[in-house]
Design a protein around this motif. Structure first.
Motif, PDB file in Angstrom:
ATOM      1  N   VAL A 387      34.004 -18.972   8.294  1.00 18.08           N
ATOM      2  CA  VAL A 387      33.596 -20.022   9.216  1.00 18.08           C
ATOM      3  C   VAL A 387      32.194 -20.459   8.829  1.00 18.08           C
ATOM      4  O   VAL A 387      31.296 -19.626   8.654  1.00 18.08           O
ATOM      5  CB  VAL A 387      33.609 -19.527  10.684  1.00 18.08           C
ATOM      6  CG1 VAL A 387      33.068 -20.614  11.615  1.00 18.08           C
ATOM      7  CG2 VAL A 387      35.009 -19.115  11.106  1.00 18.08           C
ATOM      8  N   PHE A 388      32.006 -21.739   8.683  1.00 16.87           N
ATOM      9  CA  PHE A 388      30.677 -22.328   8.480  1.00 16.87           C
ATOM     10  C   PHE A 388      30.419 -23.169   9.724  1.00 16.87           C
ATOM     11  O   PHE A 388      31.094 -24.172   9.948  1.00 16.87           O
ATOM     12  CB  PHE A 388      30.658 -23.196   7.219  1.00 16.87           C
ATOM     13  CG  PHE A 388      29.306 -23.804   6.918  1.00 16.87           C
ATOM     14  CD1 PHE A 388      28.779 -24.814   7.716  1.00 16.87           C
ATOM     15  CD2 PHE A 388      28.567 -23.382   5.836  1.00 16.87           C
ATOM     16  CE1 PHE A 388      27.550 -25.379   7.442  1.00 16.87           C
ATOM     17  CE2 PHE A 388      27.320 -23.943   5.538  1.00 16.87           C
ATOM     18  CZ  PHE A 388      26.815 -24.942   6.350  1.00 16.87           C
ATOM     19  N   THR A 389      29.446 -22.763  10.540  1.00 16.52           N
ATOM     20  CA  THR A 389      29.230 -23.475  11.792  1.00 16.52           C
ATOM     21  C   THR A 389      27.780 -23.894  11.961  1.00 16.52           C
ATOM     22  O   THR A 389      26.858 -23.096  11.738  1.00 16.52           O
ATOM     23  CB  THR A 389      29.678 -22.636  13.006  1.00 16.52           C
ATOM     24  OG1 THR A 389      29.407 -23.373  14.211  1.00 16.52           O
ATOM     25  CG2 THR A 389      28.971 -21.298  13.070  1.00 16.52           C
ATOM     26  N   THR A 390      27.594 -25.135  12.332  1.00 21.51           N
ATOM     27  CA  THR A 390      26.276 -25.586  12.720  1.00 21.51           C
ATOM     28  C   THR A 390      25.960 -25.044  14.113  1.00 21.51           C
ATOM     29  O   THR A 390      26.854 -24.808  14.938  1.00 21.51           O
ATOM     30  CB  THR A 390      26.191 -27.118  12.764  1.00 21.51           C
ATOM     31  OG1 THR A 390      27.201 -27.617  13.654  1.00 21.51           O
ATOM     32  CG2 THR A 390      26.401 -27.707  11.381  1.00 21.51           C
ATOM     33  N   ASP A 444      41.625 -24.616  18.122  1.00 23.47           N
ATOM     34  CA  ASP A 444      41.297 -25.557  17.057  1.00 23.47           C
ATOM     35  C   ASP A 444      39.796 -25.689  16.842  1.00 23.47           C
ATOM     36  O   ASP A 444      39.313 -26.758  16.436  1.00 23.47           O
ATOM     37  CB  ASP A 444      41.908 -26.931  17.343  1.00 23.47           C
ATOM     38  CG  ASP A 444      41.472 -27.507  18.691  1.00 23.47           C
ATOM     39  OD1 ASP A 444      40.883 -26.759  19.508  1.00 23.47           O
ATOM     40  OD2 ASP A 444      41.726 -28.701  18.932  1.00 23.47           O
ATOM     41  N   PHE A 445      39.042 -24.586  17.103  1.00 22.11           N
ATOM     42  CA  PHE A 445      37.625 -24.651  16.753  1.00 22.11           C
ATOM     43  C   PHE A 445      37.524 -24.884  15.255  1.00 22.11           C
ATOM     44  O   PHE A 445      38.134 -24.158  14.453  1.00 22.11           O
ATOM     45  CB  PHE A 445      36.894 -23.365  17.139  1.00 22.11           C
ATOM     46  CG  PHE A 445      35.429 -23.386  16.785  1.00 22.11           C
ATOM     47  CD1 PHE A 445      34.511 -23.971  17.628  1.00 22.11           C
ATOM     48  CD2 PHE A 445      34.987 -22.853  15.577  1.00 22.11           C
ATOM     49  CE1 PHE A 445      33.164 -24.021  17.290  1.00 22.11           C
ATOM     50  CE2 PHE A 445      33.644 -22.896  15.232  1.00 22.11           C
ATOM     51  CZ  PHE A 445      32.729 -23.488  16.091  1.00 22.11           C
ATOM     52  N   PRO A 446      36.752 -25.886  14.837  1.00 19.86           N
ATOM     53  CA  PRO A 446      36.708 -26.213  13.400  1.00 19.86           C
ATOM     54  C   PRO A 446      36.006 -25.122  12.593  1.00 19.86           C
ATOM     55  O   PRO A 446      34.923 -24.664  12.958  1.00 19.86           O
ATOM     56  CB  PRO A 446      35.924 -27.524  13.358  1.00 19.86           C
ATOM     57  CG  PRO A 446      35.140 -27.561  14.630  1.00 19.86           C
ATOM     58  CD  PRO A 446      35.944 -26.820  15.646  1.00 19.86           C
ATOM     59  N   ALA A 447      36.621 -24.724  11.487  1.00 22.50           N
ATOM     60  CA  ALA A 447      36.041 -23.693  10.629  1.00 22.50           C
ATOM     61  C   ALA A 447      34.885 -24.234   9.805  1.00 22.50           C
ATOM     62  O   ALA A 447      34.111 -23.452   9.242  1.00 22.50           O
ATOM     63  CB  ALA A 447      37.110 -23.111   9.701  1.00 22.50           C
ATOM     64  N   PHE A 448      34.756 -25.572   9.739  1.00 24.04           N
ATOM     65  CA  PHE A 448      33.653 -26.204   9.014  1.00 24.04           C
ATOM     66  C   PHE A 448      33.186 -27.412   9.820  1.00 24.04           C
ATOM     67  O   PHE A 448      33.942 -27.948  10.651  1.00 24.04           O
ATOM     68  CB  PHE A 448      34.101 -26.633   7.606  1.00 24.04           C
ATOM     69  CG  PHE A 448      34.470 -25.475   6.726  1.00 24.04           C
ATOM     70  CD1 PHE A 448      33.494 -24.800   6.001  1.00 24.04           C
ATOM     71  CD2 PHE A 448      35.783 -25.041   6.644  1.00 24.04           C
ATOM     72  CE1 PHE A 448      33.828 -23.715   5.202  1.00 24.04           C
ATOM     73  CE2 PHE A 448      36.131 -23.950   5.853  1.00 24.04           C
ATOM     74  CZ  PHE A 448      35.138 -23.294   5.130  1.00 24.04           C
ATOM     75  N   PRO A 449      31.962 -27.858   9.626  1.00 25.75           N
ATOM     76  CA  PRO A 449      31.467 -29.014  10.377  1.00 25.75           C
ATOM     77  C   PRO A 449      32.369 -30.227  10.182  1.00 25.75           C
ATOM     78  O   PRO A 449      32.799 -30.505   9.057  1.00 25.75           O
ATOM     79  CB  PRO A 449      30.065 -29.254   9.795  1.00 25.75           C
ATOM     80  CG  PRO A 449      29.660 -27.936   9.200  1.00 25.75           C
ATOM     81  CD  PRO A 449      30.932 -27.310   8.705  1.00 25.75           C
ATOM     82  N   PRO A 450      32.670 -30.954  11.260  1.00 31.67           N
ATOM     83  CA  PRO A 450      33.535 -32.136  11.109  1.00 31.67           C
ATOM     84  C   PRO A 450      32.894 -33.236  10.274  1.00 31.67           C
ATOM     85  O   PRO A 450      33.602 -34.053   9.683  1.00 31.67           O
ATOM     86  CB  PRO A 450      33.763 -32.591  12.561  1.00 31.67           C
ATOM     87  CG  PRO A 450      32.661 -31.961  13.345  1.00 31.67           C
ATOM     88  CD  PRO A 450      32.313 -30.691  12.655  1.00 31.67           C
ATOM     89  N   VAL A 481      38.743  -9.898   6.885  1.00 35.14           N
ATOM     90  CA  VAL A 481      37.312  -9.806   6.591  1.00 35.14           C
ATOM     91  C   VAL A 481      36.732 -11.191   6.867  1.00 35.14           C
ATOM     92  O   VAL A 481      37.059 -12.167   6.190  1.00 35.14           O
ATOM     93  CB  VAL A 481      37.061  -9.379   5.140  1.00 35.14           C
ATOM     94  CG1 VAL A 481      35.559  -9.442   4.826  1.00 35.14           C
ATOM     95  CG2 VAL A 481      37.591  -7.971   4.915  1.00 35.14           C
ATOM     96  N   VAL A 482      35.900 -11.247   7.898  1.00 30.87           N
ATOM     97  CA  VAL A 482      35.397 -12.527   8.392  1.00 30.87           C
ATOM     98  C   VAL A 482      33.947 -12.709   7.949  1.00 30.87           C
ATOM     99  O   VAL A 482      33.120 -11.811   8.119  1.00 30.87           O
ATOM    100  CB  VAL A 482      35.472 -12.586   9.932  1.00 30.87           C
ATOM    101  CG1 VAL A 482      34.960 -13.936  10.444  1.00 30.87           C
ATOM    102  CG2 VAL A 482      36.896 -12.335  10.411  1.00 30.87           C
TER     103      VAL A 482
END
Length: 598
Positions: A387-390, A444-450, A481-482
């Motif tokens: 997951v890449f999250t801002t 549906d939380f985005p795994a990367f910035p929209p 492995v997260v």
């Protein structure tokens, strides 16, 4: 024939030795389990009258104590805590940093793992402390009640086992917090109505007291009594609502030996940086000239142009039999009170320590980067879910008026990957997941910035400032492995965010400034001795990479531990699936689990 007899006797002797060793090995497993205990506490949440800053306030406490009761157990013990709500607000309790393996029902965040305990009701939290030792803490996880509903949770090693460092002469909790002249609930309610950020606190506290530099406070300053030549353990916990803090001690070195109930490679420091939710254990040897020395706490304000509490809290590190000083006991959580007349105030003025400037990011970075695991660790890998999250602020457009008092006629908000997290109010997320109740959340939380943009720019286009509200979770396979990349943004203001993951400890592989670039920054990963944390300060205008194995099924909140940001929506939740084995699924909910009211 003689040789045959000798061989038989040798075989029997070897069998007896094997049996003996097997017995010893078996006892080594049985005895610690037999020594584990069940500890029972009753926590009565109620209104209490206290006086701070020349003013009498009604606050919510546990058992009338502020800070609340200190829980002390040995690793492996079971805790049974009956929470009775006699206050006027809903409440839940969270045991910060405890993994709660397969038992999210005891984790505590309101509407995430349980519905709140209503006024006049009760709920019993039951959990074990197996595999964990060190300094943790507990706090309310409902609205802003944790401002005054919090306390220390200390897990000593299993009975008969030592610390990995020489046993300290004494141990002292150092609990940091913030104080408002108003009811903290009214502070956040005003913010939620107007849309403006909540008002800053009026004082920083050490063990419930502002200290010598604030009005009407010096007679109650917390005293830490020490004996010359002895080494003591200070268990520092940051229970502040919205402030990262620098902690300094005059005239003495502090040796960091643990963080977030995980032992560390020891290192000396003059300054400790500690974010909300974090704990740090330091050894201090009383090797200075006998006297009085200030322990101070002041805000690390990483965001430019954002108001902050500019007060400095003090406690006094006081030597026994120092010239001009009367003998006194520890005045902190669960400490015995000083005798009447406050003799701890008598004596020479304490020495002030070096204190970093409030915006000293360099001092913050040096300290944070010094924390390492005691030795080599096995970092989970390879990564199977990423997951890449801002993480950062946002502003909601609104019609100008009394409900639109945020910056430039907006409503203040926050988000992760542009999703401003919304809690349900009819059932908890864990109940909805466990009982398969539809319509409570989506996965549906985005795994990367929209949208990919220059995340840390000071001129992010205004079109990207408004997030979308939602209760969007991210599904994780059991055993995965997260790896999570937390990326700060420059929307409104860049700021250091202490990110906390419930139900897990994680390895912090790297942190840095600017925009994360895997091709460049993966080379910086510490795969040898990265620290294990439950809360990580993501650098202002920067990023952090954490990794863990998803071995704890349930619904686990991921959020900024600055409550002004959490309230604004800087959170999400992981749905970790059950595994296939018998002990890889969430346990059934307890019979007294609170029921949500409409």
């Amino acid at each position: 024939m003689g040789r045959a007899v000798q061989a038989t006797m040798a075989t029997r002797g070897l069998m007896r030795l094997c049996c003996f060793l097997s017995g010893v090995l078996l006892l080594s497993f049985i005895i610690p389990s037999a020594l584990a205990e069940e500890r029972f506490y009753e926590f009565v949440v109620k209104e209490t009258v206290v006086k701070r800053l020349c003013q009498t306030n009604k606050i919510i406490t546990v058992n009338g104590q502020f800070p609340g009761p200190t829980i002390e157990v040995n690793s492996g013990d079971t805790l049974v805590i009956r929470a009775v709500n006699m206050a006027q607000y809903n409440v839940t309790l969270h045991w910060h940093g405890l993994r709660q393996l397969r038992n999210g029902w005891a984790d505590g965040p309101e509407f995430v793992t349980q519905c709140p305990i209503r006024p006049g009701s009760s709920y019993t939290y039951r959990y074990t402390t197996e595999g964990q030792e060190g300094t943790l803490w507990w706090h309310a996880h409902s609205s802003w009640l944790r401002a005054t509903v919090h306390g220390a949770l200390i897990i000593h090693p299993k009975r008969g086992l030592p610390y990995p460092f020489p046993k300290p002469a004494k141990e002292f909790p150092v609990l940091l917090a913030e104080w408002w002249r108003r009811d903290p609930i009214s502070v956040i309610r005003q913010s939620m109505i107007t849309g403006a950020p909540p008002n800053i606190s009026d004082a920083i506290l050490i063990n419930g007291q502002p200290g010598d530099f604030l009005p009407c406070s010096s007679q109650e300053t917390s005293i830490i009594p020490v004996v010359a030549g002895e080494t003591n353990l200070l268990r520092i916990m940051n229970a502040a609502m919205n402030s990262e803090l620098f902690v300094s001690l005059a005239g003495h070195k502090m040796t960091v030996v643990a963080a977030d109930a995980q032992y560390t490679k020891p290192f000396d420091t003059n300054v400790v940086l500690i974010g909300p939710g974090q704990t740090t254990d330091v050894l201090v040897t009383a090797n200075a000239a006998p006297g009085r020395y200030y322990l101070t706490a002041r805000v690390y304000a990483s965001a430019q142009g954002v108001p902050f509490d500019n007060t400095t809290a003090t406690a006094i590190f006081q030597y026994k039999n120092a010239p001009g000083c009367a003998e006194t006991g520890f005045s902190g959580p669960q400490g015995r009170p000083r005798p009447s007349g406050h003799p701890g105030r008598a004596g020479p003025a304490p020495m002030l320590p070096y204190m970093p400037a409030n915006n000293d990011t360099n001092a913050a970075t040096i300290f944070s980067n010094s924390i390492r695991s005691p030795g080599p660790v096995k970092v989970p890998g390879p990564v199977t879910q990423e997951v890449f999250t801002t993480i950062g602020f946002g502003l909601f457009n609104c019609r100008p008026g009394p409900f639109c008092q945020g910056p430039n006629n907006t409503r203040f908000g926050a988000s992760m990957n542009n999703v401003s997290f919304q809690l349900p109010n009819t059932v908890s997320l864990l109940q909805a997941h466990y009982h398969r109740i539809p319509g409570v959340f989506t996965e549906d939380f985005p795994a990367f910035p929209p949208v990919i943009f220059d995340f840390t720019s000071q001129n992010v286009p205004r079109a990207l400032w408004q997030p979308v509200k939602g209760t969007r979770l991210y599904r994780v396979k059991f055993g995965a492995v997260v790896q999570i990349v937390f990326q700060d943004t420059g929307i409104f203001a860049a700021e250091e965010h202490p990110m906390h993951i419930h139900g897990y400890h994680f390895y912090v592989l790297a942190t840095g400034f600017g925009n994360y670039n895997p091709r460049r920054d993966e080379a910086k990963f510490n795969m040898v001795d990265p620290p294990s944390r439950n809360t990580i300060g993501v650098p202002v205008g920067g990023w952090a990479v954490v990794r863990f194995k998803a071995d704890n099924p349930g619904v686990w909140l991921v959020h900024c531990h600055i409550d002004a940001h959490l309230t604004g929506g800087l959170a999400m939740a992981l749905v970790v699936e059950d595994g296939k084995a018998e002990l890889e699924s969430t346990v059934p909910p307890p019979l007294d689990l609170p029921i949500c009211g409409l």
